[in-house]
Design an enzyme around this catalytic site. Structure first.
Site, PDB file in Angstrom:
ATOM      1  NE  ARG A  26      24.044  -6.630  -2.658  1.00 28.99           N
ATOM      2  CZ  ARG A  26      23.957  -6.008  -1.495  1.00 28.99           C
ATOM      3  NH1 ARG A  26      22.987  -6.319  -0.645  1.00 28.99           N
ATOM      4  NH2 ARG A  26      24.843  -5.078  -1.151  1.00 28.99           N
TER       5      ARG A  26
ATOM      6  CD  GLU B 216      17.130  -4.905  -5.023  1.00 30.37           C
ATOM      7  OE1 GLU B 216      17.690  -3.849  -4.659  1.00 30.37           O
ATOM      8  OE2 GLU B 216      17.205  -5.964  -4.379  1.00 30.37           O
TER       9      GLU B 216
ATOM     10  CG  HIS C 169      18.024  -3.662  -0.978  1.00 31.35           C
ATOM     11  ND1 HIS C 169      18.697  -4.081  -2.102  1.00 31.35           N
ATOM     12  CD2 HIS C 169      18.891  -3.832   0.055  1.00 31.35           C
ATOM     13  CE1 HIS C 169      19.911  -4.481  -1.767  1.00 31.35           C
ATOM     14  NE2 HIS C 169      20.053  -4.337  -0.464  1.00 31.35           N
TER      15      HIS C 169
END
Length: 320
Positions: free
Chosen positions: A238, A267, A286
């Protein structure tokens, strides 16, 4: 009368068909655009179940606008997008989708480690931009992976899966965890070390811990100062666990050699992000769990979690 549920992103038809048997569904039907917040608030005000992604911030305002909500089914392992304490106050069950993505995320992590070490993205750019005009001894040279020392921060499911891959490359594997795992040490030959020793001695450092207040800024200015200037950092866990200001300074001032990043504090990022232009960084959007089979399984399990709660059954995976 079927319970009303809201789904915050378009899902596979097989998943929708299963949910439709038991639920009255509303869904944000766009694949690549998150649901606007005002739409989300309006929809959850009528819903008993919410099926959401990490892209949705389920905070106090959202929960307060949902008086009928019984379950929040998060299609992810992590759940830092959800105000867990607020959900507890309202007796809302929160579920997630762990275990399913273990092997897929470990694959991506090791692939990113190798791509960063061997400068693969730079090499592709080199060819595509007609820079390859000859061969020279040190052209696009990178770091050896075979036989190097790998430091894994967090020896959970994904961390141990990563260790199994590293064994095939004859890597010396160090790990640091909240608690020592003698089982993993016996099975995988990994060695437990204190956090600072891992930082000082690893050629590669992979961040594999979940995000929490405890792990926020776990790697910051002081930690980078301890690392080798040849070290490569990989984060597929993360954003926020690694302090981005400290990371940028470390990369641009040669405190570490390179970084492979699949996650960021905020993000999504775009090409203006400061890390995108650095030649010693690979940035990914991601995609740790992004295999077809894994994502479909995550969709199915998130649906099953939601249905079970609405049918007064225990979910497969419960956060609270």
């Amino acid at each position: 009368m079927k319970p009303k549920i809201y789904i915050t992103r378009k899902m596979e038809n097989s998943v929708i068909e299963r949910l439709e048997k038991y639920c009255d569904i509303s869904m944000w039907d766009k694949e690549d655009i998150p649901v606007p917040r005002d739409v989300l608030i309006e929809e959850v005000s009528k819903a008993e179940g919410l099926y959401c992604l990490l892209t949705e911030t389920i905070d106090q305002e959202i929960i307060a606008s949902a008086p009928h909500l019984k379950v929040i089914s998060n299609m992810a392992v992590g759940f830092n997008n959800i105000d867990i304490e607020e959900a507890k106050k309202h007796n809302i069950i929160v579920t997630n989708t762990p275990e399913i993505l273990t092997e897929t995320t470990a694959d991506l992590t090791f692939a990113l480690l190798m791509a960063t070490a061997r400068r693969l993205v730079e090499a592709v750019d080199y060819v595509e931009n007609n820079k390859w005009v000859t061969w020279s001894p040190m052209q696009l040279t990178g770091r050896d992976v075979f036989g190097a020392t790998l430091g894994i921060i967090g020896m959970g499911r994904i961390g141990s899966a990563l260790a199994r891959r590293a064994k095939g490359f004859n890597m010396k594997i160090l790990y640091h965890n909240r608690s020592r795992s003698l089982e993993h040490e016996r099975e995988l030959g990994v060695q437990y070390v204190e956090f600072e020793e891992l930082l000082k001695t690893s050629d590669f450092i992979c961040v594999m811990v979940p995000y929490s207040e405890e792990t926020k800024n776990l790697i910051a200015e002081r930690q980078f100062q301890l690392m080798k200037d040849t070290c490569i950092l990989v984060n597929t866990s993360r954003g926020g666990i690694v302090n981005e200001d400290a990371l940028y300074y470390a990369l641009t001032n040669h405190q570490i050699w390179a970084a492979g990043l699949d996650v960021f504090e905020e993000e999504p990022i775009d090409k203006s992000n400061r890390f995108v232009s650095l030649p010693n960084v690979i940035t990914l959007p991601h995609i740790g769990s992004a295999s077809i089979a894994t994502r479909l399984k995550m969709e199915e399990v998130a649906a099953e979690n939601l249905l079970r709660v609405l049918q007064n059954k225990p979910p497969m995976y419960r956060v609270i």
